[in-house]
Motif scaffolding. Structure first.
Motif, PDB file in Angstrom:
ATOM      1  N   LEU A  30       0.990  -1.692  -0.191  1.00 44.59           N
ATOM      2  CA  LEU A  30       0.332  -0.304  -0.057  1.00 44.59           C
ATOM      3  C   LEU A  30       1.259   0.881   0.097  1.00 44.59           C
ATOM      4  O   LEU A  30       0.675   1.963  -0.658  1.00 44.59           O
ATOM      5  N   THR A  34       0.991   4.217  -2.940  1.00 46.74           N
ATOM      6  CA  THR A  34       0.091   5.526  -2.679  1.00 46.74           C
ATOM      7  C   THR A  34       1.174   6.178  -3.087  1.00 46.74           C
ATOM      8  O   THR A  34       1.592   7.541  -3.978  1.00 46.74           O
ATOM      9  N   CYS A  37       2.365   6.643  -6.678  1.00 45.78           N
ATOM     10  CA  CYS A  37       0.505   7.438  -7.771  1.00 45.78           C
ATOM     11  C   CYS A  37       0.952   9.105  -6.831  1.00 45.78           C
ATOM     12  O   CYS A  37       0.343   9.765  -7.995  1.00 45.78           O
ATOM     13  N   GLY A  38       1.414   9.354  -6.150  1.00 43.32           N
ATOM     14  CA  GLY A  38       2.333  10.377  -6.314  1.00 43.32           C
ATOM     15  C   GLY A  38       3.309  10.997  -6.863  1.00 43.32           C
ATOM     16  O   GLY A  38       2.753  12.289  -7.184  1.00 43.32           O
ATOM     17  N   ALA A 156       1.475   8.211   6.027  1.00 47.96           N
ATOM     18  CA  ALA A 156       0.595   9.934   4.692  1.00 47.96           C
ATOM     19  C   ALA A 156       1.423  10.090   4.587  1.00 47.96           C
ATOM     20  O   ALA A 156       0.951  10.892   3.285  1.00 47.96           O
ATOM     21  N   PRO A 159       3.053   9.493  -0.502  1.00 42.71           N
ATOM     22  CA  PRO A 159       1.807  10.085  -1.005  1.00 42.71           C
ATOM     23  C   PRO A 159       3.407  10.864  -1.569  1.00 42.71           C
ATOM     24  O   PRO A 159       3.432  12.193  -2.989  1.00 42.71           O
ATOM     25  N   LEU A 177      -3.764  14.831  -0.337  1.00 38.76           N
ATOM     26  CA  LEU A 177      -3.149  13.162  -0.159  1.00 38.76           C
ATOM     27  C   LEU A 177      -3.149  12.631   0.706  1.00 38.76           C
ATOM     28  O   LEU A 177      -3.744  12.003   1.698  1.00 38.76           O
ATOM     29  N   ILE A 181      -4.763  10.332   3.491  1.00 39.63           N
ATOM     30  CA  ILE A 181      -4.679   8.579   4.035  1.00 39.63           C
ATOM     31  C   ILE A 181      -4.871   9.172   5.640  1.00 39.63           C
ATOM     32  O   ILE A 181      -5.135   8.245   6.669  1.00 39.63           O
ATOM     33  N   TRP A 184      -8.302   9.051   6.750  1.00 39.29           N
ATOM     34  CA  TRP A 184      -8.800   7.232   6.231  1.00 39.29           C
ATOM     35  C   TRP A 184      -8.077   6.744   7.229  1.00 39.29           C
ATOM     36  O   TRP A 184      -9.013   5.056   7.719  1.00 39.29           O
ATOM     37  N   LEU A 288      -8.691   2.019  -0.918  1.00 35.51           N
ATOM     38  CA  LEU A 288      -7.618   3.507  -0.984  1.00 35.51           C
ATOM     39  C   LEU A 288      -6.920   3.446  -2.507  1.00 35.51           C
ATOM     40  O   LEU A 288      -6.235   4.019  -2.769  1.00 35.51           O
ATOM     41  N   PHE A 289      -6.652   1.725  -2.627  1.00 35.84           N
ATOM     42  CA  PHE A 289      -6.215   1.402  -3.979  1.00 35.84           C
ATOM     43  C   PHE A 289      -6.757   2.237  -5.504  1.00 35.84           C
ATOM     44  O   PHE A 289      -6.529   2.907  -6.261  1.00 35.84           O
ATOM     45  N   PHE A 292      -6.396   5.639  -5.655  1.00 34.21           N
ATOM     46  CA  PHE A 292      -5.148   6.393  -6.222  1.00 34.21           C
ATOM     47  C   PHE A 292      -4.886   5.879  -7.260  1.00 34.21           C
ATOM     48  O   PHE A 292      -4.284   6.856  -8.329  1.00 34.21           O
TER      49      PHE A 292
END
Lengths: 303, 40
Positions: A30, A34, A37-38, A156, A159, A177, A181, A184, A288-289, A292
């Motif tokens: 994870l 993330t 993705c960032g 967090a 990203p 972002l 997280i 979340w 979350l997956f 992102f």
């Protein structure tokens, strides 16, 4: 008391698989996702080798955090069903090896990030490792039921680090972002802690359901879901993302809210029968997956 | 130390040495790649 024959026998060296287990590979997936993705959502191009290096450093940094967490919490892990088969409580590795391994990974990841990528990304990576180990693991976890609220900040960072690795500076989108997280984490972890609360109680960890009760925890899950929903959808109306992310975020978040409300409305006290809590916990990972993933697709579709 | 124990000890040592060698080799390739990428 050990017999002299036992004392003469050197301990078996730990298997390399046990060192790998120290890095919490499932959590790492994870973190890597993330972080990636960032990096991909950033509006600049980064050389693929440097991008790979940045993600590798994030992954290794997360592994260092996991190893140091297991080093410090070996006594707690021994009391919990979920964690008692880890290398340290199971006796497959000595604590000093875990400490050395964690420190080496942490220092190595930060140094490589600083030399190969940029100093700001390295500084944030170092801060995330220290935050997870010192603030969450050592300071908060055993002292307050708000442990995972503040500790959630550690998870967090990826990203933000990915974005900074690509651009060299911090913008509003990676901050949102980070916030997403961060917000979340409480509903995600409290959903889990509701149906494994006897484990936490046995280990003496003051998780919210243990200290404040099941009803308060369910209410908190619902309450934290609201600002989380706002942080998830906000990038769209703020013009930071396009409609692909906006629609995906709205739909996914709406379902998250439905599941959180089901948890809030539940009156079940038998852990084995806590279906809404299990459903929210499972969906929160997928959420979350998917969120992102939608962000990256959205950015790649931008003209 | 029994022969079985020593055999297991050596097997673990060899396995760890192999993994370490692979990681070091990968790092050499990675650092070479980083050097080239930063020069471009």
């Amino acid at each position: 008391m050990s017999s002299p024959a036992v004392q003469m026998t050197p301990a078996l060296p730990a298997e390399w698989r046990d060192f790998l287990a120290l890095t919490k590979p499932r959590v790492m997936t994870l973190v890597v996702f993330t972080g990636l993705c960032g990096l991909l959502a950033a509006p600049v191009h980064i050389h693929p080798i440097l991008g790979f290096t940045a993600i590798l450093c994030i992954a290794v940094g997360a592994g260092a955090s996991g190893a140091l967490n297991m080093w410090y919490e070996a006594d707690l892990d021994a009391h919990m069903k979920r964690t008692r088969s880890r290398p340290l409580p199971a006796g497959r590795m000595d604590r000093q090896s875990a400490l050395h391994f964690g420190v080496a990974l942490g220092v190595g990841s930060v140094v490589v990030m600083g030399l190969a990528i940029n100093l700001l990304a390295a500084a944030i990576l170092a801060a995330s490792i220290l935050f997870y180990v010192l603030v969450y693991t050592v300071w908060l976890k055993r002292r307050t039921p708000q442990n995972i609220v503040i500790g959630g900040a550690a998870g967090a960072f990826p990203p933000l680090i990915g974005w900074v690795a690509a651009t060299g500076h911090i913008d509003l989108l990676p901050i949102l972002l980070f916030l997403l997280i961060f917000l979340w984490t409480p509903p995600h972890f409290w959903a889990l802690s509701l149906f494994v609360r006897t484990d936490y109680a046995a280990a003496g960890v003051p998780m919210l359901p243990v200290v404040a009760g099941v009803r308060t925890t369910r209410l908190q899950v619902m309450l934290y879901t609201l600002p989380m929903a706002a942080a998830a959808v906000a990038p769209w109306p703020l013009g930071l993302t396009g409609a692909i992310y906006g629609i995906a975020a709205s739909l996914l978040t709406a379902w998250f809210v439905v599941l959180a409300v089901r948890v809030g409305m539940s009156r079940e006290t038998d852990q084995a029968l806590m279906k809404p809590e299990r459903a929210l916990f499972k969906f929160s990972i997928l959420y979350l997956f998917a969120l992102f993933g939608a962000l990256v697709v959205d950015r790649l579709m931008l003209p | 130390m029994t022969p079985e124990y020593e055999a297991e000890y050596r097997r673990r040592q060899r396995a760890r040495a192999k993994v370490t060698a692979w990681i070091l080799g990968a790092l050499v390739i990675l650092f070479f790649g980083i050097a080239i990428a930063r020069m471009m």
